[in-house]
Design a protein around this motif. Structure first.
Motif, PDB file in Angstrom:
ATOM      1  N   TYR A 164     -32.610 -26.796 -63.489  1.00  0.00           N
ATOM      2  CA  TYR A 164     -33.428 -26.255 -62.397  1.00  0.00           C
ATOM      3  C   TYR A 164     -32.585 -26.047 -61.138  1.00  0.00           C
ATOM      4  N   LYS A 165     -32.851 -24.944 -60.444  1.00  0.00           N
ATOM      5  CA  LYS A 165     -32.250 -24.678 -59.141  1.00  0.00           C
ATOM      6  C   LYS A 165     -33.376 -24.500 -58.115  1.00  0.00           C
ATOM      7  N   PRO A 166     -33.226 -25.049 -56.918  1.00  0.00           N
ATOM      8  CA  PRO A 166     -34.270 -24.888 -55.894  1.00  0.00           C
ATOM      9  C   PRO A 166     -34.588 -23.432 -55.586  1.00  0.00           C
ATOM     10  N   GLU A 167     -33.611 -22.546 -55.798  1.00  0.00           N
ATOM     11  CA  GLU A 167     -33.839 -21.121 -55.511  1.00  0.00           C
ATOM     12  C   GLU A 167     -34.924 -20.523 -56.407  1.00  0.00           C
ATOM     13  N   TYR A 168     -35.271 -21.217 -57.487  1.00  0.00           N
ATOM     14  CA  TYR A 168     -36.345 -20.720 -58.354  1.00  0.00           C
ATOM     15  C   TYR A 168     -37.702 -20.743 -57.639  1.00  0.00           C
ATOM     16  N   ARG A 169     -37.782 -21.401 -56.480  1.00  0.00           N
ATOM     17  CA  ARG A 169     -39.014 -21.381 -55.692  1.00  0.00           C
ATOM     18  C   ARG A 169     -39.180 -20.064 -54.923  1.00  0.00           C
ATOM     19  N   LEU A 195     -41.389 -25.464 -47.695  1.00  0.00           N
ATOM     20  CA  LEU A 195     -41.408 -26.921 -47.827  1.00  0.00           C
ATOM     21  C   LEU A 195     -40.846 -27.364 -49.172  1.00  0.00           C
ATOM     22  N   THR A 196     -41.253 -26.705 -50.254  1.00  0.00           N
ATOM     23  CA  THR A 196     -40.748 -27.109 -51.571  1.00  0.00           C
ATOM     24  C   THR A 196     -39.265 -26.786 -51.716  1.00  0.00           C
ATOM     25  N   TYR A 197     -38.827 -25.660 -51.184  1.00  0.00           N
ATOM     26  CA  TYR A 197     -37.408 -25.304 -51.259  1.00  0.00           C
ATOM     27  C   TYR A 197     -36.565 -26.292 -50.445  1.00  0.00           C
ATOM     28  N   ALA A 198     -37.078 -26.697 -49.284  1.00  0.00           N
ATOM     29  CA  ALA A 198     -36.348 -27.643 -48.438  1.00  0.00           C
ATOM     30  C   ALA A 198     -36.200 -28.991 -49.126  1.00  0.00           C
ATOM     31  N   VAL A 199     -37.304 -29.517 -49.662  1.00  0.00           N
ATOM     32  CA  VAL A 199     -37.274 -30.837 -50.304  1.00  0.00           C
ATOM     33  C   VAL A 199     -36.399 -30.815 -51.551  1.00  0.00           C
ATOM     34  N   ASP A 200     -36.510 -29.769 -52.359  1.00  0.00           N
ATOM     35  CA  ASP A 200     -35.756 -29.712 -53.610  1.00  0.00           C
ATOM     36  C   ASP A 200     -34.263 -29.481 -53.376  1.00  0.00           C
ATOM     37  N   SER A 201     -33.904 -28.822 -52.283  1.00  0.00           N
ATOM     38  CA  SER A 201     -32.491 -28.531 -52.027  1.00  0.00           C
ATOM     39  C   SER A 201     -31.706 -29.791 -51.697  1.00  0.00           C
ATOM     40  N   PRO A 216     -32.954 -33.517 -51.539  1.00  0.00           N
ATOM     41  CA  PRO A 216     -34.011 -34.537 -51.582  1.00  0.00           C
ATOM     42  C   PRO A 216     -33.672 -35.797 -50.809  1.00  0.00           C
ATOM     43  N   LEU A 217     -32.392 -36.124 -50.660  1.00  0.00           N
ATOM     44  CA  LEU A 217     -32.018 -37.342 -49.945  1.00  0.00           C
ATOM     45  C   LEU A 217     -32.128 -37.183 -48.433  1.00  0.00           C
ATOM     46  N   LYS A 218     -32.290 -35.975 -47.962  1.00  0.00           N
ATOM     47  CA  LYS A 218     -32.435 -35.712 -46.532  1.00  0.00           C
ATOM     48  C   LYS A 218     -33.732 -34.963 -46.244  1.00  0.00           C
ATOM     49  N   ALA A 219     -34.715 -35.164 -47.086  1.00  0.00           N
ATOM     50  CA  ALA A 219     -35.953 -34.386 -46.971  1.00  0.00           C
ATOM     51  C   ALA A 219     -36.633 -34.580 -45.623  1.00  0.00           C
ATOM     52  N   GLY A 220     -36.646 -35.813 -45.110  1.00  0.00           N
ATOM     53  CA  GLY A 220     -37.348 -36.084 -43.857  1.00  0.00           C
ATOM     54  C   GLY A 220     -36.855 -35.255 -42.682  1.00  0.00           C
ATOM     55  N   GLN A 273     -24.324 -34.555 -65.553  1.00  0.00           N
ATOM     56  CA  GLN A 273     -24.176 -33.208 -65.011  1.00  0.00           C
ATOM     57  C   GLN A 273     -22.733 -32.856 -64.702  1.00  0.00           C
ATOM     58  N   GLY A 274     -21.914 -33.835 -64.526  1.00  0.00           N
ATOM     59  CA  GLY A 274     -20.541 -33.545 -64.159  1.00  0.00           C
ATOM     60  C   GLY A 274     -20.290 -33.760 -62.683  1.00  0.00           C
ATOM     61  N   LYS A 275     -19.055 -33.955 -62.316  1.00  0.00           N
ATOM     62  CA  LYS A 275     -18.691 -34.289 -60.940  1.00  0.00           C
ATOM     63  C   LYS A 275     -18.844 -33.109 -59.987  1.00  0.00           C
ATOM     64  N   ASP A 276     -18.832 -31.889 -60.514  1.00  0.00           N
ATOM     65  CA  ASP A 276     -18.882 -30.713 -59.653  1.00  0.00           C
ATOM     66  C   ASP A 276     -20.296 -30.170 -59.462  1.00  0.00           C
ATOM     67  N   ALA A 277     -21.295 -30.929 -59.848  1.00  0.00           N
ATOM     68  CA  ALA A 277     -22.674 -30.457 -59.722  1.00  0.00           C
ATOM     69  C   ALA A 277     -23.038 -30.284 -58.259  1.00  0.00           C
ATOM     70  N   VAL A 278     -23.840 -29.265 -57.979  1.00  0.00           N
ATOM     71  CA  VAL A 278     -24.298 -28.993 -56.622  1.00  0.00           C
ATOM     72  C   VAL A 278     -25.602 -29.734 -56.392  1.00  0.00           C
ATOM     73  N   VAL A 279     -25.693 -30.396 -55.264  1.00  0.00           N
ATOM     74  CA  VAL A 279     -26.912 -31.132 -54.958  1.00  0.00           C
ATOM     75  C   VAL A 279     -28.121 -30.196 -55.007  1.00  0.00           C
ATOM     76  N   GLY A 280     -29.199 -30.664 -55.616  1.00  0.00           N
ATOM     77  CA  GLY A 280     -30.397 -29.851 -55.764  1.00  0.00           C
ATOM     78  C   GLY A 280     -30.494 -29.178 -57.128  1.00  0.00           C
ATOM     79  N   THR A 281     -29.343 -28.928 -57.777  1.00  0.00           N
ATOM     80  CA  THR A 281     -29.341 -28.374 -59.128  1.00  0.00           C
ATOM     81  C   THR A 281     -29.407 -29.533 -60.106  1.00  0.00           C
ATOM     82  N   VAL A 282     -30.495 -29.634 -60.859  1.00  0.00           N
ATOM     83  CA  VAL A 282     -30.727 -30.798 -61.713  1.00  0.00           C
ATOM     84  C   VAL A 282     -31.256 -30.341 -63.065  1.00  0.00           C
TER      85      VAL A 282
END
Length: 557
Positions: free
Chosen positions: A407-412, A464-470, A472-476, A30-39
């Motif tokens: 995919y972007k979490p905003e698609y939710r 809930l889905t937007y939070a987890v997808d945005s 994922p490493l801090k979902a809890g 994805q590259g070094k400048d990828a935003v977390v959650g965009t996959v």
């Protein structure tokens, strides 16, 4: 991809294993400048498995379908019991209140305080699940529901009854953040929307059935018999869960959340498209046979029935609370907790009033007829599952394909439109009917009651889905921000029900709450466009883009 004896997959920081040949698909990083959650979600017509499953058969993502469904069904039934016990007194509250003459106002605490204690239960228990696992906390919560139900059944005073329900709500609070967390730990990103919708559908379908039957149960057994039934019901859930509810926490390297696995090449002269000596690969739905039981061991009943996992570093609890506090002041999660709190407060507002309105002239409903009103929530669930579950997952796939497979979490967020609009209209109509019953049909209360319930389900699922997808490493900790935060907000709204009705009437109260819901829902439009900027903020300044020592207090993904 051709097999190469010089290529190895590194899934974790300490071990490398054979890639199993065609089990891995090469794609650009994805590259070094990828935003977390965009996959990257799509590779041509194939769907990338996010997070990347490990070759360990004990990985919850590698469970057979029937085991995943058994977990989903069990936690849905448990969630139903939590909702009924903590928030389901509406249809039978008039009978309970009649048993406390002279304390009618104080009896309202039986309905109001549990929402507060559910939030507290989230805040107290979720950090511990990051240390000892999800399974022991869920089993302990089930035991607590059994004990507290017996407590309420035999309570000798209103104070004891309130105290028993508060303890009950501490355990029931796990249904809000922990259960959705467990679902996202056993299913991949591309199927989370519909699987979470199945969870909501099953939970609330059963809730609707119990709402419908609770009046008859109380008429036959009294409200103490109602508690006795749920003590036995939760005991049965506990028995099945001991054998079927598996541990879902699994520690993964951070890059598994983006679907990347790193390969070490002996031929250092080979480089990828970005000129690095490291190639990035992704596992898709077409990949098979990448498990390595000979190296990691097989899944057995003995491993499944362990009461808790090896205790991790208790410092993770402090990390969890730190991330929780950061989440409260992050724009995305501050908005999500306000949105969820407003729609939950709207639902609690009418749940506290609909019985009084319908049983009073000119509607003059009989007590047993109230169950039909809440039982109609079953119809809401039948609409919710295909409309916001399956359609939501198809929508994110469509939008991702338009975006080159990314995919972007905003698609939710577009899925929020219909429930948000329906909820606001329902609030205004409910208020008008309640304030002027002589001018309107009783459906103005009953129908809009269920429309508002549908609106809350939609707002909840999207959040809930937007939070987890945005992140994922801090979902809890971030799920706790949404779930516990909305509990505290709805507690305040619930406590203001009677004073606000006395001050500005049903119509004025619902107009205020409906307007708040409308404003917060409209905020989804700028969030859709500026969400990536806020996620970048969380990644760079909040530390939400990486876990702490692979133990993030969340999903472990």
């Amino acid at each position: 991809m051709e097999k190469s004896p010089t290529t190895h997959v590194e899934y974790d920081s300490s071990n490398a294993h054979s890639n199993g040949g065609d089990a891995i698909t090469r794609v650009p990083t994805q590259g070094k400048d990828a935003v977390v959650g965009t996959v990257r979600l799509l590779l041509g017509n194939e769907t990338v498995l996010l997070p990347t499953p490990s070759p360990d058969p004990k990985d919850p993502l590698n469970l057979p379908a029937w085991r995943k469904w058994s977990i989903l069904i069990l936690i849905s039934v448990f969630g139903c019991s939590c909702v009924i016990l903590a928030s389901g007194l509406g249809p039978i509250f008039s009978v309970i209140r009649a048993d406390y003459p002279g304390q009618e106002l104080k009896a309202n605490d039986l309905m109001v305080y549990p929402t507060l204690f559910m939030g507290i239960g989230n805040v107290l228990a979720m950090p511990i699940t990051a240390v000892i696992g999800r399974r022991p906390i869920i089993l302990l919560s089930m035991v607590t529901l059994v004990v507290s139900s017996i407590w309420c059944q035999h309570s000798g005073s209103l104070g004891s009854h309130i105290a028993g329900r508060n303890v009950m709500a501490l355990a029931a609070g796990q249904s809000e953040a922990l259960l959705p967390m467990m679902i996202q730990e056993i299913f991949f990103l591309h199927e989370r929307g519909r699987k979470l919708a199945w969870f909501v559908f099953l939970e609330n379908f059963l809730v609707g059935i119990f709402f419908f039957t609770s009046n008859y149960m109380v008429s036959a057994w009294g409200w103490r018999g109602w508690y006795a039934f749920f003590a036995a019901f939760n005991g049965l859930i506990l028995l099945f869960s001991i054998f079927l509810l598996l541990e879902t926490l699994f520690i993964r390297p951070d890059d598994a959340s983006t679907g990347q696995v790193h390969l070490t090449l002996n031929d250092v002269g080979k480089v990828d498209e970005e000129g690095a000596n490291e190639l990035v690969f992704r596992v898709t739905t077409k990949d098979k046979d990448f498990l390595e039981p000979e190296k990691y061991g097989v899944r057995t009943w003995r491993t499944d029935l362990r009461l808790w996992r090896k205790i991790d570093n208790w410092a993770q609890v402090s990390y969890f609370y730190l991330d929780f506090l950061k989440g409260i002041v992050h724009p995305i999660f501050f908005w999500l907790l306000l949105l969820n709190g407003a729609y939950l407060g709207l639902y609690i507002y009418q749940a506290s009033t609909f019985a009084t309105i319908l049983m009073s002239p000119p509607f003059s409903f009989k007590f047993n007829s109230l169950g039909y009103v809440q039982g109609a929530q079953i119809l809401c669930c039948l609409v919710f599952l295909p409309l916001l579950g399956y359609a939501g997952d198809h929508l994110i796939r469509f939008l991702s394909k338009r975006n080159g497979g990314v995919y972007k979490p905003e698609y939710r967020l577009p899925s929020l439109a219909l429930p948000a609009i329906a909820g606001v209209i329902g609030a205004f109509m409910y208020g008008q009917t309640a304030a002027h019953p002589e001018k309107y049909h009783w459906l103005g209360v009953a129908l809009n009651y269920n429309i508002i319930f549908f609106a809350f389900l939609g707002a909840n699922q999207v959040a809930l889905t937007y939070a987890v997808d945005s992140f994922p490493l801090k979902a809890g900790p971030l799920l706790v921000v949404v779930c516990a935060g909305r509990g505290f907000i709805s507690f305040g709204i619930g406590y203001a029900v009677l004073p606000s009705i006395q001050a500005i009437g049903y119509d004025g109260s619902m107009n205020v709450v409906g307007t708040i819901c409308a404003v917060l829902a409209v905020a989804a439009i700028p969030m859709y466009y500026f969400g990536p900027t806020f996620r970048k903020l969380g990644q760079n300044y909040y530390g939400f883009g990486a876990s702490k020592e692979h133990a993030n207090g969340g999903s472990g993904h």
